[in-house]
Design an enzyme around this catalytic site. Structure first.
Site, short mmCIF file in Angstrom:
data_model
loop_
_atom_site.label_atom_id
_atom_site.label_comp_id
_atom_site.label_asym_id
_atom_site.label_seq_id
_atom_site.Cartn_x
_atom_site.Cartn_y
_atom_site.Cartn_z
N ASP A 1 25.46 46.92 35.64
CA ASP A 1 25.31 45.58 35.64
C ASP A 1 23.81 45.45 36.01
OD1 ASP A 1 27.98 45.71 35.73
OD2 ASP A 1 28.10 43.84 36.92
N LYS B 1 26.94 38.87 31.08
CA LYS B 1 27.51 38.20 32.15
C LYS B 1 26.43 36.92 32.65
CE LYS B 1 27.85 40.05 37.20
NZ LYS B 1 27.42 41.07 37.85
N LYS C 1 31.66 38.11 31.03
CA LYS C 1 31.79 38.30 32.39
C LYS C 1 31.21 36.84 32.87
CE LYS C 1 31.43 40.84 36.98
NZ LYS C 1 30.95 42.08 37.63
#
Length: 325
Positions: free
Chosen positions: A162, A225, A261
């Site tokens: 991430d 995300k 996400k």
């Protein structure tokens, strides 16, 4: 009447046009600023309207189990220890030890120095190990340092990385720099999947969220995300709608499936179901899988488990029965 070209030819044409979009800074700016402007009122009204949708009682159990299976169970604190990470991994494997039919979560997300601990604890479970990297959460460091962080996590066995984009570069209009950094991180990931954190709370406008989403997709992100969870506002339904639109349009143009996400601020079952409705209605039912949609919301798990007990037992089980920390 002339026949339409085959889908494969249309996809190849779209891929060629998208590749041209990142040929240089001028092309990238032209593409991003040529995206349709966001109708703020329309977006927020649609998000609010879908949020009022109810689901049938029989579908609620499915929704709860699906949401559990999509959670990235996370600990990202300076006080993290190996013992805390192992305990989190145990919870990921068996979210409700009293009910072994409870789904496992999708992943455990930790800092890179804890990735090896999580990998050992989750060996053979199928649960992914995600590691934040690239000077999380600020993203303020030299590219060489960011890439070293990624390499360290990958060497430790992380399945997913991430990363955070350089919001300063993005807001200053240095789009090419952001693309090059994402591409470099993607290359450093090897076989690990890359989630690109936009930190939408710092992007100021919906138009910027749309541009950042497309920028991350063009650069090769496997997931987009919303947030690090360290900045407010974090995930919101309107922002998630925009990101779901982006991955749907990307699929329509390229045939490729990319994930979304939302992270931060999603704390209860009602909220989770609202997001699942948005996924179904905006992107489509094929996104209702942990491979394409995740919740970055560790505190959500406790409420999902309590509501699952209610569905199965016919009465409410409080937090004294289901551990929520």
């Amino acid at each position: 009447m002339a026949q339409s070209p085959p889908l494969s030819e249309l996809t190849e044409l779209a891929m060629s046009e998208l590749a041209d979009a990142i040929r240089d800074d001028r092309s990238l700016r032209r593409f991003l600023h040529g995206l349709p402007g966001v109708d703020q009122v329309g977006l927020e009204q649609r998000a609010a309207g879908l949020a009022t949708r109810s689901i049938k009682k029989g579908a609620k159990r499915w929704a709860i189990d699906t949401a559990i299976s999509m959670i990235d169970l996370t600990t990202l604190e300076g006080a993290d220890t190996e013992g805390k990470v192992r305990a989190l991994c145990a919870k990921a494997r068996h979210p409700d030890p009293e009910r072994p039919d409870t789904p496992q979560v999708a992943a455990v997300c930790v800092y890179s120095d804890m990735a090896a601990t999580a990998v050992r604890a989750l060996d053979g479970t199928g649960i992914q190990v995600a590691s934040v990297a690239t000077a999380f959460p600020s993203g303020r460091s030299a590219l060489a340092v960011k890439l070293a962080d990624v390499a360290y996590a990958v060497a430790a066995g992380a399945d997913e990385i991430d990363m955070v984009i350089d919001r300063g570069a993005f807001l200053a209009g240095r789009y090419g720099q952001v693309v090059e950094e994402i591409q470099a991180v993607k290359a450093a990931c090897g076989d690990a999947h890359l989630k690109v954190i936009l930190e939408t709370g710092e992007l100021a406008t919906y138009d910027n969220v749309r541009r950042a989403s497309w920028l991350a997709l063009l650069a090769g992100g496997d997931f987009i995300k919303t947030s690090t969870g360290k900045v407010s506002p974090a995930a919101t339904l309107p922002v998630t709608h925009l990101m779901l639109q982006a991955v749907r349009n990307w699929r329509d143009s390229t045939g490729q499936l990319r994930g979304v996400k939302p992270a931060g601020g999603i704390r209860n079952t009602k909220d989770a179901i609202r997001y699942l409705v948005a996924v179904h209605e905006i992107a489509g039912p094929e996104w209702l899988t942990p491979k394409l949609f995740r919740f970055g919301a560790s505190s959500l798990l406790g409420d999902l488990l309590m509501q699952r007990h209610t569905q199965l037992d016919g009465h409410y089980s409080g937090p004294d029965y289901v551990a929520v920390d």
